[in-house]
Motif scaffolding. Structure first.
Motif, PDB file in Angstrom:
ATOM      1  N   LEU A  21       6.664  -2.163 -14.677  1.00  0.00           N
ATOM      2  CA  LEU A  21       6.014  -3.195 -13.864  1.00  0.00           C
ATOM      3  C   LEU A  21       4.952  -3.945 -14.662  1.00  0.00           C
ATOM      4  O   LEU A  21       4.843  -5.171 -14.573  1.00  0.00           O
ATOM      5  CB  LEU A  21       5.405  -2.577 -12.612  1.00  0.00           C
ATOM      6  N   GLN A  65       4.089  -5.340   1.226  1.00  0.00           N
ATOM      7  CA  GLN A  65       2.905  -4.692   0.657  1.00  0.00           C
ATOM      8  C   GLN A  65       2.934  -3.194   0.932  1.00  0.00           C
ATOM      9  O   GLN A  65       2.617  -2.388   0.060  1.00  0.00           O
ATOM     10  CB  GLN A  65       1.615  -5.307   1.220  1.00  0.00           C
ATOM     11  N   ARG A  68       5.309  -1.549  -1.521  1.00  0.00           N
ATOM     12  CA  ARG A  68       4.704  -1.379  -2.850  1.00  0.00           C
ATOM     13  C   ARG A  68       3.712  -0.225  -2.842  1.00  0.00           C
ATOM     14  O   ARG A  68       3.697   0.600  -3.760  1.00  0.00           O
ATOM     15  CB  ARG A  68       4.029  -2.674  -3.298  1.00  0.00           C
ATOM     16  N   ASP A  69       2.874  -0.163  -1.826  1.00  0.00           N
ATOM     17  CA  ASP A  69       1.896   0.930  -1.735  1.00  0.00           C
ATOM     18  C   ASP A  69       2.600   2.286  -1.678  1.00  0.00           C
ATOM     19  O   ASP A  69       2.168   3.245  -2.313  1.00  0.00           O
ATOM     20  CB  ASP A  69       1.013   0.761  -0.492  1.00  0.00           C
TER      21      ASP A  69
END
Length: 162
Positions: A21, A65, A68-69
Motif C-alpha cells: 500500500l 473507510q 480499510r480500518d
C-alpha cells in the motif's frame, strides 16, 4: 518470545500488505486538483440512474473507510480495532428488500443477490468481531477472509446486477 508459524506468517503478510500500500501510494503520479477530488471506489453501474447512485455513494464511502480500518486491524492484529470495526460493520443500517408498490424505489433497482449478500456480510462481520474478542488469530484470519469473499461477491452483484 517465539512466534508460531501461523502467527509469523500472518505478521509477514501484514507487513507485505502495508508495504504494498505504501509503495502503491508513493508510485502514484501527482493528480490535477479536479482528479484528486474523485474518491476511489466502484465504477458506476449502467442500470442505476445518477440519483440512485448518489444515495448509495454516501453510505458506501463510510463503508469503504470501515473496510480499510478492518483490514489494518486484522492484518496488524489490533484486536480492539478489528472488533470495534467489525461490530460497526455488522450494525450498519441495511437497505431493505423492495416492497410491493415500490417499483420506483432505489431498493427495487438493486438485484436480489445484493440483499442476500448484505445479510451474509452482517453475519460474517459478527464472526470477525467474535474472533477478535477471543484474540484467536487463526479464526480472525479465516473469518476475515470469508467476509472479504462476501464483499467481493456483493460488489460483483451490484456492478453486474446479478
Amino acid at each position: 518470545m517465539k512466534l508460531s508459524v501461523f502467527r509469523r506468517t500472518l505478521v509477514v503478510v501484514g507487513f507485505l500488505c502495508a508495504g504494498f500500500l505504501l509503495h502503491a501510494s508513493a508510485a502514484e503520479p501527482k493528480k490535477k486538483v479536479s482528479e484528486a477530488k474523485a474518491s476511489p471506489g466502484l465504477p458506476a453501474p449502467d442500470y442505476l440512474p445518477e440519483s440512485a447512485r448518489g444515495l448509495l455513494r454516501k453510505k458506501m464511502e463510510r463503508h469503504g473507510q470501515d473496510a480499510r480500518d478492518l483490514m489494518f486491524g486484522v492484518a496488524l492484529l489490533q484486536y480492539d480495532v478489528a472488533r470495534a470495526t467489525a461490530l460497526r460493520i455488522s450494525a450498519e443500517p441495511r437497505l431493505v428488500r423492495p416492497i410491493a408498490g415500490g417499483e420506483d424505489d432505489l431498493n427495487a433497482l438493486l438485484p436480489e443477490r445484493f440483499f442476500v449478500l448484505q445479510d451474509e456480510a452482517r453475519t460474517r462481520a459478527q464472526a470477525v468481531a467474535a474472533a477478535a474478542e477471543k484474540k484467536d488469530d487463526k479464526a480472525l484470519a479465516e473469518s476475515y477472509g470469508r467476509l472479504m469473499e462476501t464483499c467481493v461477491a456483493c460488489h460483483a452483484a451490484y456492478l453486474k446486477r446479478q
